[in-house]
Design an enzyme around this catalytic site. Structure first.
Site, PDB file in Angstrom:
ATOM      1  N   ALA A  81       0.708  -1.450  -0.039  1.00  0.00           N
ATOM      2  CA  ALA A  81       0.150  -0.931   0.125  1.00  0.00           C
ATOM      3  C   ALA A  81       0.863   1.078  -0.080  1.00  0.00           C
ATOM      4  CB  ALA A  81      -1.037   0.038   1.251  1.00  0.00           C
ATOM      5  N   LYS A  84       2.353   6.082  -5.916  1.00  0.00           N
ATOM      6  CA  LYS A  84       2.908   5.716  -6.776  1.00  0.00           C
ATOM      7  C   LYS A  84       3.923   7.077  -7.411  1.00  0.00           C
ATOM      8  CE  LYS A  84       1.162   2.907  -9.837  1.00  0.00           C
ATOM      9  NZ  LYS A  84       1.273   1.639 -10.363  1.00  0.00           N
ATOM     10  N   SER A 124      12.027   0.541  -3.944  1.00  0.00           N
ATOM     11  CA  SER A 124      12.432   0.469  -5.678  1.00  0.00           C
ATOM     12  C   SER A 124      13.180   1.090  -5.924  1.00  0.00           C
ATOM     13  CB  SER A 124      11.244   1.977  -5.897  1.00  0.00           C
ATOM     14  OG  SER A 124      11.095   2.537  -7.487  1.00  0.00           O
ATOM     15  N   TYR A 149       8.495  10.502  -3.567  1.00  0.00           N
ATOM     16  CA  TYR A 149       8.558   9.162  -3.652  1.00  0.00           C
ATOM     17  C   TYR A 149       8.893   8.497  -3.311  1.00  0.00           C
ATOM     18  CZ  TYR A 149       7.554   4.654  -6.217  1.00  0.00           C
ATOM     19  OH  TYR A 149       7.493   3.177  -6.063  1.00  0.00           O
ATOM     20  N   LYS A 153      10.379   6.069  -0.727  1.00  0.00           N
ATOM     21  CA  LYS A 153      10.900   4.710   0.171  1.00  0.00           C
ATOM     22  C   LYS A 153      12.733   4.707   0.988  1.00  0.00           C
ATOM     23  CE  LYS A 153       7.235   2.575  -2.751  1.00  0.00           C
ATOM     24  NZ  LYS A 153       6.917   2.108  -1.893  1.00  0.00           N
ATOM     25  N   PHE A 178      12.524  -3.212 -10.688  1.00  0.00           N
ATOM     26  CA  PHE A 178      13.097  -2.391 -11.759  1.00  0.00           C
ATOM     27  C   PHE A 178      11.203  -1.726 -12.329  1.00  0.00           C
ATOM     28  CE2 PHE A 178      17.087  -1.259 -11.041  1.00  0.00           C
ATOM     29  CZ  PHE A 178      17.464  -2.385  -9.895  1.00  0.00           C
ATOM     30  N   PHE A 218       9.582  10.880 -24.635  1.00  0.00           N
ATOM     31  CA  PHE A 218      10.185  11.444 -24.491  1.00  0.00           C
ATOM     32  C   PHE A 218      11.994  11.436 -24.232  1.00  0.00           C
ATOM     33  CE2 PHE A 218       6.318  10.951 -20.655  1.00  0.00           C
ATOM     34  CZ  PHE A 218       5.786  11.731 -21.308  1.00  0.00           C
ATOM     35  N   GLY A 294      13.910  14.480 -14.982  1.00  0.00           N
ATOM     36  CA  GLY A 294      13.877  13.772 -13.896  1.00  0.00           C
ATOM     37  C   GLY A 294      14.252  12.100 -14.263  1.00  0.00           C
TER      38      GLY A 294
HETATM   39  P1  NAD Z   1      -1.186  -0.024  -7.205  1.00  0.00           P
HETATM   40  O1  NAD Z   1      -1.353   1.930  -6.988  1.00  0.00           O
HETATM   41  O2  NAD Z   1      -2.030  -0.374  -8.127  1.00  0.00           O
HETATM   42  O3  NAD Z   1      -1.253  -0.578  -5.715  1.00  0.00           O
HETATM   43  C1  NAD Z   1      -1.237   0.378  -4.439  1.00  0.00           C
HETATM   44  C2  NAD Z   1      -2.395  -0.574  -3.625  1.00  0.00           C
HETATM   45  O4  NAD Z   1      -2.488   0.279  -2.316  1.00  0.00           O
HETATM   46  C3  NAD Z   1      -3.543   0.550  -4.201  1.00  0.00           C
HETATM   47  O5  NAD Z   1      -4.467  -0.923  -4.426  1.00  0.00           O
HETATM   48  C4  NAD Z   1      -4.615   1.318  -3.519  1.00  0.00           C
HETATM   49  O6  NAD Z   1      -5.676   1.746  -3.332  1.00  0.00           O
HETATM   50  C5  NAD Z   1      -3.600   1.126  -1.908  1.00  0.00           C
HETATM   51  N1  NAD Z   1      -3.637   1.957  -0.775  1.00  0.00           N
HETATM   52  C6  NAD Z   1      -2.332   3.475  -1.502  1.00  0.00           C
HETATM   53  N2  NAD Z   1      -2.356   3.688  -0.208  1.00  0.00           N
HETATM   54  C7  NAD Z   1      -3.009   2.697   0.755  1.00  0.00           C
HETATM   55  C8  NAD Z   1      -3.418   3.439   2.791  1.00  0.00           C
HETATM   56  N3  NAD Z   1      -3.098   3.862   2.913  1.00  0.00           N
HETATM   57  N4  NAD Z   1      -4.638   2.201   3.115  1.00  0.00           N
HETATM   58  C9  NAD Z   1      -4.738   1.186   1.881  1.00  0.00           C
HETATM   59  N5  NAD Z   1      -4.309   0.731   1.469  1.00  0.00           N
HETATM   60  C10 NAD Z   1      -3.702   2.262  -0.004  1.00  0.00           C
HETATM   61  O7  NAD Z   1       0.244  -0.162  -7.234  1.00  0.00           O
HETATM   62  P2  NAD Z   1       1.758  -0.667  -7.770  1.00  0.00           P
HETATM   63  O8  NAD Z   1       1.957  -0.908  -8.992  1.00  0.00           O
HETATM   64  O9  NAD Z   1       0.628  -2.367  -7.108  1.00  0.00           O
HETATM   65  O10 NAD Z   1       2.412  -0.629  -6.920  1.00  0.00           O
HETATM   66  C11 NAD Z   1       2.560  -1.310  -5.195  1.00  0.00           C
HETATM   67  C12 NAD Z   1       3.719  -1.578  -4.542  1.00  0.00           C
HETATM   68  O11 NAD Z   1       5.213  -1.071  -5.925  1.00  0.00           O
HETATM   69  C13 NAD Z   1       3.886   0.287  -4.159  1.00  0.00           C
HETATM   70  O12 NAD Z   1       4.133   0.814  -2.648  1.00  0.00           O
HETATM   71  C14 NAD Z   1       4.561   1.308  -4.637  1.00  0.00           C
HETATM   72  O13 NAD Z   1       5.233   2.144  -4.879  1.00  0.00           O
HETATM   73  C15 NAD Z   1       5.587  -0.091  -5.341  1.00  0.00           C
HETATM   74  N6  NAD Z   1       6.330  -0.095  -6.564  1.00  0.00           N
HETATM   75  C16 NAD Z   1       5.677   0.295  -7.896  1.00  0.00           C
HETATM   76  C17 NAD Z   1       6.518   0.330  -9.028  1.00  0.00           C
HETATM   77  C18 NAD Z   1       5.745   0.147  -9.774  1.00  0.00           C
HETATM   78  O14 NAD Z   1       5.980   0.614 -11.166  1.00  0.00           O
HETATM   79  N7  NAD Z   1       4.284  -0.549 -10.762  1.00  0.00           N
HETATM   80  C19 NAD Z   1       7.798   0.204  -9.616  1.00  0.00           C
HETATM   81  C20 NAD Z   1       8.441  -0.145  -8.035  1.00  0.00           C
HETATM   82  C21 NAD Z   1       7.429   0.107  -6.925  1.00  0.00           C
HETATM   83  C1  WQD Z   2       9.944   4.614 -18.862  1.00  0.00           C
HETATM   84  C2  WQD Z   2      10.719   4.674 -20.168  1.00  0.00           C
HETATM   85  C3  WQD Z   2      10.653   7.461 -20.134  1.00  0.00           C
HETATM   86  C4  WQD Z   2       6.709   7.523 -20.420  1.00  0.00           C
HETATM   87  C5  WQD Z   2       8.956   4.743 -12.884  1.00  0.00           C
HETATM   88  C6  WQD Z   2       9.307   5.551 -11.372  1.00  0.00           C
HETATM   89  C7  WQD Z   2       9.991   4.459 -11.048  1.00  0.00           C
HETATM   90  C8  WQD Z   2       9.189   2.999 -11.210  1.00  0.00           C
HETATM   91  C9  WQD Z   2       8.661   2.930 -12.808  1.00  0.00           C
HETATM   92  C10 WQD Z   2       8.081   3.072  -7.888  1.00  0.00           C
HETATM   93  C11 WQD Z   2      11.646   6.601 -19.981  1.00  0.00           C
HETATM   94  C12 WQD Z   2       9.546   6.451 -21.475  1.00  0.00           C
HETATM   95  C13 WQD Z   2       7.289   6.771 -20.281  1.00  0.00           C
HETATM   96  C14 WQD Z   2       5.935   7.869 -21.969  1.00  0.00           C
HETATM   97  C15 WQD Z   2       7.837   7.589 -22.502  1.00  0.00           C
HETATM   98  N1  WQD Z   2       8.279   3.038 -10.270  1.00  0.00           N
HETATM   99  N2  WQD Z   2       8.577   7.199 -21.654  1.00  0.00           N
HETATM  100  N3  WQD Z   2       6.611   8.025 -22.700  1.00  0.00           N
HETATM  101  O1  WQD Z   2      10.330   6.382 -15.355  1.00  0.00           O
HETATM  102  O2  WQD Z   2      11.317   5.218 -15.692  1.00  0.00           O
HETATM  103  O3  WQD Z   2       9.714   4.453 -13.779  1.00  0.00           O
HETATM  104  O4  WQD Z   2       8.363   3.538 -13.292  1.00  0.00           O
HETATM  105  O5  WQD Z   2       8.986   2.607  -7.350  1.00  0.00           O
HETATM  106  O6  WQD Z   2      10.404   4.732  -9.272  1.00  0.00           O
HETATM  107  O7  WQD Z   2       9.771   6.707 -11.350  1.00  0.00           O
HETATM  108  O8  WQD Z   2       9.214   4.378 -16.194  1.00  0.00           O
HETATM  109  O9  WQD Z   2       6.901   3.947 -18.008  1.00  0.00           O
HETATM  110  O10 WQD Z   2       6.940   6.084 -16.937  1.00  0.00           O
HETATM  111  O11 WQD Z   2       8.984   5.426 -18.528  1.00  0.00           O
HETATM  112  O12 WQD Z   2       8.801   8.343 -23.835  1.00  0.00           O
HETATM  113  O13 WQD Z   2       4.538   8.399 -21.669  1.00  0.00           O
HETATM  114  O14 WQD Z   2       9.686   5.084 -20.887  1.00  0.00           O
HETATM  115  O15 WQD Z   2      10.572   8.621 -20.516  1.00  0.00           O
HETATM  116  O16 WQD Z   2      12.343   6.031 -20.564  1.00  0.00           O
HETATM  117  P1  WQD Z   2       9.595   5.341 -14.800  1.00  0.00           P
HETATM  118  P2  WQD Z   2       7.857   4.914 -16.535  1.00  0.00           P
END
Ligand code: NAD
Ligand code: WQD
Length: 337
Positions: A81, A84, A124, A149, A153, A178, A218, A294
Site C-alpha cells: 500500500a 506511487k 524501488s 516518492y 521509499k 525495476f 520523452f 527527472g
Molecule cells: P497500485 O497503486 O496499483 O497499488 C497500491 C495499492 O495500495 C492500491 O490498491 C491502493 O488502493 C492501495 N493503497 C494506497 N494507499 C493505501 C492506504 N493508505 N491504505 C490501504 N491501501 C492503500 O500500485 P502498484 O504498482 O501495485 O505498486 C505496489 C507497490 O509497489 C507500491 O508500494 C509502489 O510504490 C511499489 N512500486 C511500484 C512500481 C511500479 O512501477 N508499479 C515500481 C516500484 C515500486
Molecule cells: C519508462 C520509460 C520514459 C511514458 C517510474 C518510476 C519508478 C518506478 C517505475 C515506482 C522512460 C519513457 C514513458 C511516456 C515515454 N515506480 N516514457 N513516454 O520513469 O522508468 O519509472 O515507474 O517505484 O520509480 O520513476 O517508468 O514507465 O514512466 O517510463 O517515452 O508516455 O518510458 O521517459 O524512459 P520510469 P515509466
C-alpha cells in the site's frame, strides 16, 4: 496462519495475492481502494478457485489494523500500500510522506503490538538515486533520491534497518523493483491506471486500443544506442513470484536485507514500441518529444543476489510482457470498470 497483503487489490498486489492463493496460503487483503477496484480481487479468487479475506481499510487507521490483527492469525505482512506517482509526489509531498512513511510506521507499530515480525516491503530502484553507476547492485549506497516518492521509499528502508537492529525478532526484506509491466497470462487482471497513464506500457496499450491517439517518446537524444531511455522491464508475474521466494527466505534469515528484482537487461523505449507492435499486430503512433524532467538515461539491475539467496530469477521475457499486456488491455478496454 495467514499472510496480510496491504495494497493487495492493486496492480502488483493482486498478482501476488493470486500466486499466494495458488500455492495454498491463506490471505487477508487490506486496501482502501484509493487506486484499485474490488473487482480485481473477485477475479483473483475466481482464477485461484480460493477466497481471500478482503478488508476495505487504510494502513493509516490504527484501529482498523488492531482489529485486523486481533481477528486473524497473521504470520507475515507484504506491504504494497502506497501512493506511487513520481510526478504527483513533487506536487503533494506531504500526502506522499503521510501515506507512505506514516502508513508504514503505523503498520510496523501495530505489527509489534500484535507480535507479527515478518515483513516484506515494496521498495524501488529509485532508491539508488540519480548518480548511481549501472548496473545497480545492492552494495551501492542508497539515497540521493530526486522525488518525495523516491525519498519515501529510501526513508522506509532506513526505518526497517533501524527497527531490525533494535528488535531481534523483526525480519524484513525490501524488494527493489525495476520497471514492472505485463499482466497475468489469463488477461483477467492487469494494470488499470486512472486517468492518463504516466508509465510507458499502459500508455502504449491505450494507444493500441484507441483510447489515446499517439505516444510521446520523452527524449530521442540520450547517449544510448538509439537515443531513447533504457529500463529494466520485469513481468509482473515474475515479480509476484519474487515475493513468495522472499517470504520463504525470511524463515532462514534474520534482520533487514534488500534485493533487486529485475531482469538485468535494459530495453529502450523504441525497442518496447517495436516489441509491442509485433505482439499485438497494431501500429503504435508515436512522436519524439522533449525529455521528461527527472528521467535518467539508462539503468538496470544486477540481480545476482536475488538469484543466489532467494533462488529467484525472471522466466518471462519481453515477448511475454507484451503478449500479456495486450491480452489484458484488449480483453478489458476499460480496465476493471
Ligand atoms: P497500485 O497503486 O496499483 O497499488 C497500491 C495499492 O495500495 C492500491 O490498491 C491502493 O488502493 C492501495 N493503497 C494506497 N494507499 C493505501 C492506504 N493508505 N491504505 C490501504 N491501501 C492503500 O500500485 P502498484 O504498482 O501495485 O505498486 C505496489 C507497490 O509497489 C507500491 O508500494 C509502489 O510504490 C511499489 N512500486 C511500484 C512500481 C511500479 O512501477 N508499479 C515500481 C516500484 C515500486
Ligand atoms: C519508462 C520509460 C520514459 C511514458 C517510474 C518510476 C519508478 C518506478 C517505475 C515506482 C522512460 C519513457 C514513458 C511516456 C515515454 N515506480 N516514457 N513516454 O520513469 O522508468 O519509472 O515507474 O517505484 O520509480 O520513476 O517508468 O514507465 O514512466 O517510463 O517515452 O508516455 O518510458 O521517459 O524512459 P520510469 P515509466
Amino acid at each position: 496462519m495467514a499472510i496480510l497483503v496491504t495494497g493487495g487489490a492493486g496492480y502488483i498486489g493482486s498478482h501476488t495475492v493470486l500466486a499466494l492463493l495458488e500455492r495454498g496460503d491463506d490471505v487477508v487483503v487490506l486496501d482502501n481502494l484509493y487506486n484499485a477496484s474490488r473487482e480485481s480481487i473477485n477475479r483473483v479468487e475466481k482464477l485461484a478457485g480460493k477466497k481471500a479475506v478482503f478488508v476495505e481499510g487504510d494502513v493509516l487507521d490504527r484501529e482498523c489494523l488492531r482489529e485486523l490483527f486481533a481477528s486473524h492469525d497473521i504470520s507475515s505482512v507484504i506491504h504494497f500500500a502506497a501512493l506511487k506517482a513520481v510526478g504527483e509526489s513533487t506536487r503533494l509531498p506531504l500526502e506522499y510522506y503521510q501515506n507512505n512513511v506514516s502508513g508504514t510506521l503505523i503498520l510496523l507499530e501495530e505489527m509489534r503490538n500484535a507480535g507479527v515480525w515478518n515483513f516484506i516491503f515494496s521498495s524501488s530502484a529509485t532508491v539508488y538515486g540519480a548518480d548511481a553507476p549501472v548496473p545497480y547492485v545492492e552494495t551501492l549506497p542508497i539515497g540521493g533520491t530526486t522525488s518525495p516518492y523516491g525519498t519515501s521509499k529510501f526513508m522506509i528502508e532506513l526505518i526497517m534497518r533501524d527497527f531490525a537492529k533494535a528488535e531481534p525478532q523483526f525480519k524484513a526484506i525490501a524488494l527493489r523493483y525495476f520497471n514492472p509491466v505485463g499482466a497475468h497470462e489469463s488477461g483477467e487482471i492487469g494494470e488499470d491506471p486512472t486517468g492518463i497513464p504516466n508509465n510507458l506500457l499502459p500508455y502504449i496499450a491505450q494507444v493500441a486500443i484507441g483510447r489515446l491517439d499517439k505516444l510521446g517518446v520523452f527524449g530521442g537524444d540520450y547517449d544510448t544506442p538509439d537515443g531513447t531511455c533504457q529500463r529494466d522491464y520485469i513481468h509482473v508475474v515474475d515479480l509476484a513470484e519474487g515475493h513468495l521466494k522472499a517470504l520463504d527466505h525470511l524463515k532462514k534469515t534474520d534482520g533487514y536485507k534488500a534485493y533487486n528484482l529485475g531482469g538485468g537487461k535494459g530495453f529502450s523505449v523504441l525497442e518496447m514500441i517495436k516489441a509491442f507492435e509485433e505482439a499485438s499486430g497494431k501500429t503504435i503512433a508515436y512522436e519524439i518529444k522533449p525529455r521528461r524532467d527527472g528521467d535518467l538515461p539508462a539503468f538496470w539491475a544486477d540481480a545476482a543476489l536475488a538469484n543466489k539467496e532467494l533462488n529467484w530469477r525472471v522466466t518471462r521475457g519481453i515477448d511475454e510482457m507484451m503478449r500479456d499486456t495486450w491480452k489484458w488491455q484488449s480483453q478489458n478496454p476499460n480496465g476493471f470498470r
